[in-house]
Design a protein around this motif. Structure first.
Motif, PDB file in Angstrom:
ATOM      1  N   PHE A 124       0.826  -1.209   0.000  1.00  0.00           N
ATOM      2  CA  PHE A 124       0.000   0.000   0.000  1.00  0.00           C
ATOM      3  C   PHE A 124       0.860   1.259   0.000  1.00  0.00           C
ATOM      4  CE2 PHE A 124      -2.205   3.400   2.327  1.00  0.00           C
ATOM      5  CZ  PHE A 124      -3.291   3.571   1.477  1.00  0.00           C
ATOM      6  N   LYS A 128       0.236   3.866  -2.996  1.00  0.00           N
ATOM      7  CA  LYS A 128      -0.526   5.074  -2.675  1.00  0.00           C
ATOM      8  C   LYS A 128       0.203   6.058  -1.760  1.00  0.00           C
ATOM      9  CE  LYS A 128      -4.285   4.058  -4.930  1.00  0.00           C
ATOM     10  NZ  LYS A 128      -4.731   4.886  -6.075  1.00  0.00           N
ATOM     11  N   TRP A 139      -8.043  10.166   2.466  1.00  0.00           N
ATOM     12  CA  TRP A 139      -7.460   8.909   2.920  1.00  0.00           C
ATOM     13  C   TRP A 139      -7.604   8.722   4.426  1.00  0.00           C
ATOM     14  CZ3 TRP A 139      -6.684   4.783   0.268  1.00  0.00           C
ATOM     15  CH2 TRP A 139      -6.451   4.865  -1.097  1.00  0.00           C
ATOM     16  N   VAL A 177      -3.395  -1.256   5.888  1.00  0.00           N
ATOM     17  CA  VAL A 177      -3.696  -0.034   5.142  1.00  0.00           C
ATOM     18  C   VAL A 177      -4.067   1.084   6.114  1.00  0.00           C
ATOM     19  CG1 VAL A 177      -5.275   1.021   3.478  1.00  0.00           C
ATOM     20  CG2 VAL A 177      -4.397  -1.287   3.079  1.00  0.00           C
TER      21      VAL A 177
END
Length: 421
Positions: A124, A128, A139, A177
């Motif tokens: 992740f 990102k 986010w 995440v």
């Protein structure tokens, strides 16, 4: 003031009420509004502030600090209670209280969950990580939604013993995440909140606040655990109540944040409003309109700082895309508006390039235009030449921070051959 008192000095702590030093009979007294000392209640409030709020509050933090921290505290408390329910379910799933369960089986399950979490964290961050600064609010909210999904999976896992390991491993990926996105966006918000280069102090006090909330959650959990043990229906009811509160508080928290820097979403809001009625929105107005989760407006995606070959494919296309002394050029390939940036471009050039890309994306998306891109591109350059200077002055006047941007540029930079022009 009493006639035999002489004012020596006045002091204040931050924006607090002033204290006066007075001379009386050869002695120096310290008074505040006629009082010689603080009451016990005021002393306790002062100590509480010094323990849990950054030094120099409220001048040392952004104006949205208190509102954000309030909702962040509410979400942390509800998340702590939901986490207690999920932890109980996980322990039950690995065999706590089951005489037939083995230590080895429980250990293997735990190791597999931790292993998948570690891999998920790496993947992740790779995919990102560069988005977490420019889209911190979005986010932040996504991370908390995934955290709730992960805890719900952990609560359901004991009811599906044959799939228990797969469920907790998937839950572990979601939580990985959450760990990356939550920590990184918290750091981005701390940068925004710090007004005196006091990021460390704000982060430390945030940790103190979270610890206090978790302690309160622990005390409440001690009451909840006996009630929900061997009562799956009550566990689910309480979980959904806490989750609803958690999501609502998170939404209010990210909505309360007023960023003064420009990312793609906020710049697009400013530009569209300006082209519509000539008005430049303030940071507060634009942040209220910024989408924090899903944006249903369908436009061509924009990629910034791409390689030249992702914008043009031939010398003739390059001539059409270039403008004299322009620090950037634009093109469209594979359904994306690409922007190449010159090595000498500054922040103003980045904002101008992004504005032009936003206008192109909106126009091409609205018309469905594929042929005639050159004419639309030419029109976009003319629009920027006519409108951008006025727009930029309006953005400055609205007190946006233009010393830096959060426009998510990639690192490719061009140096054109002057003879080719």
């Amino acid at each position: 003031m009493e006639p035999n008192l002489e004012l020596l000095a006045t002091e204040r702590y931050g924006s607090g009420d002033p204290w006066r030093y007075l001379a009386k009979d050869g002695r120096m007294e310290r008074r505040k509004d006629g009082r010689e000392a603080e009451s016990r209640g005021n002393t306790l409030i002062t100590v509480f502030k010094s323990v849990f709020l950054p030094q120099g509050y409220p001048e040392s933090v952004s104006g949205d600090y208190l509102q954000y921290q309030f909702w962040d505290t509410v979400q942390a408390f509800s998340s702590s209670l939901s986490g207690t329910l999920a932890t109980q379910a996980s322990l039950k799933g690995v065999g706590v209280g089951n005489k037939e369960a083995t230590v080895a089986a429980a250990t293997v399950t735990w190791l597999l969950r931790d292993g998948t979490s570690m891999l998920g964290r790496i993947v992740f961050a790779w995919l990102k990580g560069n988005k977490l600064d420019s889209e911190a609010k979005k986010w932040r909210l996504v991370a908390d939604i995934l955290n709730d999904v992960a805890m719900f999976m952990e609560i359901l896992a004991p009811f599906y013993p044959s799939c228990f390991t797969w469920i907790v491993c998937t839950s572990g990926i979601f939580k990985s995440v959450v760990g990356v996105a939550g920590g990184a966006t918290r750091a981005a918000l701390t940068v925004h909140q710090a007004r005196r280069d006091n990021m460390a102090d704000i982060s430390a006090k945030d940790g103190s606040q979270e610890t206090l909330v978790n302690l309160a959650g622990l005390l409440v959990s001690l009451i909840l655990i006996p009630l929900v043990t061997d009562n799956p229906a009550l566990t689910l009811i309480l979980f959904f109540l806490f989750t609803a509160l958690h999501l609502f508080a998170n939404f209010k928290a990210v909505r309360s944040v007023v960023m003064e820097t420009l990312n793609q979403a906020r710049l697009a809001i400013l530009l569209r409003q300006f082209l519509r009625d000539g008005r430049v929105l303030t940071p507060l107005e634009a942040n209220r309109k910024e989408p924090v989760l899903l944006e249903f407006r369908k436009t061509l995606p924009i990629r910034l700082g791409v390689r030249l070959q992702e914008v043009v494919q031939s010398p003739e296309e390059l001539r059409l895309a270039m403008r004299k002394d322009a620090p950037f050029l634009l093109g469209i390939r594979n359904g994306c508006v690409g922007v190449c940036l010159a090595a000498h471009a500054d922040t103003r050039d980045e904002i101008k390039a992004m504005c032009q890309a936003i206008w192109l994306s909106d126009r091409l998306s609205a018309t469905g235009q594929k042929a005639g891109f050159e004419e639309t591109l030419h029109e976009s350059y003319k629009l920027m030449e006519a409108k951008f200077a006025q727009f930029y002055k309006g953005v400055e006047a609205a007190r946006w921070d233009l010393t830096r941007t959060m426009l998510d540029w990639d690192e490719w930079r061009l140096e054109w051959n002057p003879k080719f022009r």
